[in-house]
Design a protein around this motif. Sequence first.
Motif, PDB file in Angstrom:
ATOM      1  N   THR A 102       0.732  -1.376   0.188  1.00 43.13           N
ATOM      2  CA  THR A 102      -0.272  -0.138   0.186  1.00 43.13           C
ATOM      3  C   THR A 102       0.724   1.096  -0.595  1.00 43.13           C
ATOM      4  N   GLY A 103       1.850   0.622   0.211  1.00 49.10           N
ATOM      5  CA  GLY A 103       2.755   2.714   0.170  1.00 49.10           C
ATOM      6  C   GLY A 103       2.799   2.831   1.663  1.00 49.10           C
ATOM      7  N   VAL A 104       1.704   2.693   2.612  1.00 51.48           N
ATOM      8  CA  VAL A 104       1.469   3.530   3.837  1.00 51.48           C
ATOM      9  C   VAL A 104       1.956   2.597   4.787  1.00 51.48           C
ATOM     10  N   ASN A 105       2.276   3.217   6.234  1.00 53.58           N
ATOM     11  CA  ASN A 105       2.672   2.236   7.205  1.00 53.58           C
ATOM     12  C   ASN A 105       0.971   2.116   8.323  1.00 53.58           C
ATOM     13  N   PRO A 106       1.309   0.869   9.364  1.00 55.12           N
ATOM     14  CA  PRO A 106       0.150   0.904   9.721  1.00 55.12           C
ATOM     15  C   PRO A 106      -0.888   1.720  10.232  1.00 55.12           C
ATOM     16  N   GLU A 107      -0.225   2.893  11.329  1.00 51.14           N
ATOM     17  CA  GLU A 107      -1.143   3.644  11.144  1.00 51.14           C
ATOM     18  C   GLU A 107      -1.945   3.828  10.329  1.00 51.14           C
ATOM     19  N   LYS A 108      -1.721   4.053   9.209  1.00 50.16           N
ATOM     20  CA  LYS A 108      -2.967   4.527   7.750  1.00 50.16           C
ATOM     21  C   LYS A 108      -3.326   3.248   7.173  1.00 50.16           C
ATOM     22  N   HIS A 109      -2.904   1.996   6.945  1.00 51.31           N
ATOM     23  CA  HIS A 109      -3.342   0.969   7.054  1.00 51.31           C
ATOM     24  C   HIS A 109      -4.439  -0.241   7.677  1.00 51.31           C
ATOM     25  N   GLY A 110      -4.106   0.018   8.980  1.00 51.43           N
ATOM     26  CA  GLY A 110      -5.064  -0.755   9.572  1.00 51.43           C
ATOM     27  C   GLY A 110      -4.028  -1.864  10.431  1.00 51.43           C
ATOM     28  N   VAL A 111      -3.676  -2.822   9.080  1.00 51.03           N
ATOM     29  CA  VAL A 111      -3.164  -3.996   9.984  1.00 51.03           C
ATOM     30  C   VAL A 111      -1.698  -4.053  10.608  1.00 51.03           C
ATOM     31  N   ARG A 112      -2.065  -4.380  12.274  1.00 57.20           N
ATOM     32  CA  ARG A 112      -1.098  -5.035  12.838  1.00 57.20           C
ATOM     33  C   ARG A 112      -1.012  -6.073  13.289  1.00 57.20           C
ATOM     34  N   ASP A 113      -1.448  -7.124  12.716  1.00 60.76           N
ATOM     35  CA  ASP A 113      -1.191  -8.748  13.147  1.00 60.76           C
ATOM     36  C   ASP A 113      -1.498  -9.214  11.640  1.00 60.76           C
ATOM     37  N   GLN A 120      -7.446  -1.253   6.141  1.00 62.86           N
ATOM     38  CA  GLN A 120      -8.456   0.506   5.203  1.00 62.86           C
ATOM     39  C   GLN A 120      -7.695   0.405   3.954  1.00 62.86           C
ATOM     40  N   TYR A 121      -8.038  -1.507   3.004  1.00 60.48           N
ATOM     41  CA  TYR A 121      -7.413  -1.073   1.905  1.00 60.48           C
ATOM     42  C   TYR A 121      -8.714  -0.374   0.826  1.00 60.48           C
ATOM     43  N   THR A 122      -9.642  -0.417   1.533  1.00 58.85           N
ATOM     44  CA  THR A 122     -11.084   0.743   0.159  1.00 58.85           C
ATOM     45  C   THR A 122      -9.703   2.267  -0.017  1.00 58.85           C
ATOM     46  N   ARG A 123      -9.107   2.787   1.251  1.00 53.37           N
ATOM     47  CA  ARG A 123      -8.987   4.090   1.411  1.00 53.37           C
ATOM     48  C   ARG A 123      -7.743   4.053   0.967  1.00 53.37           C
ATOM     49  N   TYR A 124      -6.086   2.977   1.397  1.00 57.94           N
ATOM     50  CA  TYR A 124      -4.794   2.826   1.179  1.00 57.94           C
ATOM     51  C   TYR A 124      -5.265   1.638   0.855  1.00 57.94           C
ATOM     52  N   LEU A 154      -5.593  -7.257  -0.159  1.00 59.68           N
ATOM     53  CA  LEU A 154      -4.817  -6.119   0.138  1.00 59.68           C
ATOM     54  C   LEU A 154      -4.352  -6.515  -1.096  1.00 59.68           C
ATOM     55  N   LEU A 155      -4.371  -7.741  -1.653  1.00 54.25           N
ATOM     56  CA  LEU A 155      -4.035  -7.533  -4.321  1.00 54.25           C
ATOM     57  C   LEU A 155      -5.699  -7.874  -4.511  1.00 54.25           C
ATOM     58  N   HIS A 156      -6.068  -6.710  -5.136  1.00 57.42           N
ATOM     59  CA  HIS A 156      -7.457  -6.302  -4.874  1.00 57.42           C
ATOM     60  C   HIS A 156      -7.648  -6.371  -6.657  1.00 57.42           C
ATOM     61  N   GLN A 157      -7.157  -5.373  -7.320  1.00 63.85           N
ATOM     62  CA  GLN A 157      -7.716  -5.218  -9.161  1.00 63.85           C
ATOM     63  C   GLN A 157      -6.445  -5.448  -9.846  1.00 63.85           C
TER      64      GLN A 157
END
Length: 321
Positions: A102-113, A120-124, A154-157
């Motif tokens: 996604t190119g963003v950190n867990p604080e944005k993509h939301g995955v911690r484990d 938050q893959y729809t947003r990122y 996580l892999l969508h389109q």
Amino acid sequence: MSYRRIRRACHGRAPAVRVSLALAIVVALGCGPVSHVEPPPPKPVPKVLVIGVDGVRTDRVLTTGATYLRALMSEGLYATGQLDLAPGVKSLSGPAWSTILTGVNPEKHGVRDNTFAGRQYTRYPDFLTRLERLRPDLDTLAVTLWRTFFDTGLLHQVDWHATLRPGVDYAEHLKDEMIIRRMTDLISRHRVDVVFLHLVNPDKVAHKHGPLGPEYVTALDTMDLGIGRLVDAVRRRPTYRNEKWSVIVVTDHGHRDEGGHGGLSPEELQIFLLAAGPGIRHERRHEAKLVDVAPTVFAQLGMRIPADFEGVPLGGELPGK
């Protein structure tokens, strides 16, 4: 005025009188054969191959032969580093591959484990999905043995993707071999622009035997050979001379000496990034960051970097944010 009369003027046989428009044209254009102007060669088409290698401990990589990894290092940039995890984020594949793609950190993509709760893959979205939306003409491919990448979105389109069928008991050491064989065929024979491949055997072996024994060395050597086969497939493409390829290799986390990860020990947090391609200088760095992979893909394709990416390209020019 006919072509014949112009040609006679070029050979000095035109009448001395009645200097005509034809002679004026000859003087202006010159006599002799018309030269053939070669069209300019086609502009090389940028393409990117991203190879993800799961659970590779950086301090163990160069204790093996690493023939093909070393060759890529000699051409491009090799960066080592440690995961910089926010509180509550584990050194696991779920958060790490989410950051890479996604190119963003867990604080944005939301995955911690590895539950992928809060994603938050729809947003990122992943970088392949972003590329498909921006450039539908690009041919994108993704292959991973971990079905969760597709099941969670996580892999969508992606134009073409593959994973192992559920319920089939494949021999562990054959899983990576199967997807490498498939991808080398696709890369060699078909139109592709951006490829993502995820290899898992080093991680599986480290969990079972630890990263210090001969089994792990064998797994790393096999991984290195697979990388060599993929790069060779790129160079054997019939259209390779009209293309400019970039190759990125990245790992997601390390392992404890006894095997296993998820905690905060230095051995578990080890990561590396390797990038070779046009505009990427040959250098060694010690601040590898997983968020740099996605912007590097965009930069090597000559595309504008999305404003919400949190990393920077590994070398080359920055097309802009």
